[in-house]
Design an enzyme around this catalytic site. Sequence first.
Site, PDB file in Angstrom:
ATOM      1  N   LYS A  11       0.850  -1.203   0.000  1.00  0.00           N
ATOM      2  CA  LYS A  11       0.000   0.000   0.000  1.00  0.00           C
ATOM      3  C   LYS A  11       0.876   1.239   0.000  1.00  0.00           C
ATOM      4  O   LYS A  11       2.070   1.207   0.328  1.00  0.00           O
ATOM      5  CB  LYS A  11      -0.929   0.014   1.217  1.00  0.00           C
ATOM      6  CG  LYS A  11      -0.239  -0.009   2.581  1.00  0.00           C
ATOM      7  CD  LYS A  11       0.247   1.321   3.098  1.00  0.00           C
ATOM      8  CE  LYS A  11       0.833   1.223   4.506  1.00  0.00           C
ATOM      9  NZ  LYS A  11       1.544   2.458   4.932  1.00  0.00           N
ATOM     10  N   ASP A 137      -2.667  -0.972  10.590  1.00  0.00           N
ATOM     11  CA  ASP A 137      -2.829  -1.050   9.139  1.00  0.00           C
ATOM     12  C   ASP A 137      -3.489  -2.340   8.670  1.00  0.00           C
ATOM     13  O   ASP A 137      -3.879  -2.442   7.507  1.00  0.00           O
ATOM     14  CB  ASP A 137      -1.466  -0.934   8.444  1.00  0.00           C
ATOM     15  CG  ASP A 137      -0.902   0.470   8.481  1.00  0.00           C
ATOM     16  OD1 ASP A 137      -1.619   1.381   8.920  1.00  0.00           O
ATOM     17  OD2 ASP A 137       0.261   0.646   8.082  1.00  0.00           O
TER      18      ASP A 137
END
Length: 285
Positions: A11, A137
């Site tokens: 990401k 996350d």
Amino acid sequence: MTWSEWPAPAKLNLFLQITGRRPDGYHTLQTVFRLLDWGDTVRLRVREDGGIYRVGGSAPGVAEADDLMVRAAKLLQREANVRLGADISVEKRIPAGGGFGGGSSDAATVLVALDRMWDTNLGIDRLAALGLTLGADVPVFVRGDNAWAEGVGEILTPIDLPPAWYVLADPGVQVPTAALFQTPELTRDSPPATMRDFVSEAVLDNAFEPVLRRRERAVEATFAALAQVGTPRLTGTGSGCFVEFATRDLAEAALARVHRDVPSLRAWLAAGAHASPLRGALVRI
């Protein structure tokens, strides 16, 4: 049982600002998570004896008991009260400490894939809640959408992002996140932004960028190299950097120039994903 392969995408944080601090000491933030079509590959094999083992290595220096993949599997096993186990292996591509989310994504893939392979069917909300106990996350990788994030990163709102290509670069340095959050010069009281601010590019900064650029010569040198082809940005709280491009051709030309001018810099190309490739893998089985 035979091995199965599952994607664990990287990401980017397209911006990251800190808006305050909670009574428990954690910081509140705002960011946009952009999932990529590139990342690690997690391999899983179901065991009948209930054992959970890591086969092969993981990130350098990470003991098996501390490995987020192993912890994720054991957490799911306890939560679902399942007697099956798993062998776990990973092909690492995402550099550790770069802010690309490698460890969190690997853990999320283990949760989601074993939930299917063990037939526990906890559902995405429970899996995301479990993931949050492993790391802030992890939920975005469990849910699999590009997202506007608030809180400590766990309050997620799916967001549509246009197609984009990225030149990614790894300066090769790691700074502990906890140490960065304690840095006196870190801006911790940014006024809250809105999605409109992000769309209009009024907020694109990363609060950790000036800190890391001052502390780490390799990060500053990477920014200087990438500035020759575009506007470099930092991702997450790691040292990883990126430049965004609208088309693959532009990104490939920029990468070629970076490789020509700074051949020692580890840089590569990745495309932004509309959704996590893990979602597609689930559909295919």
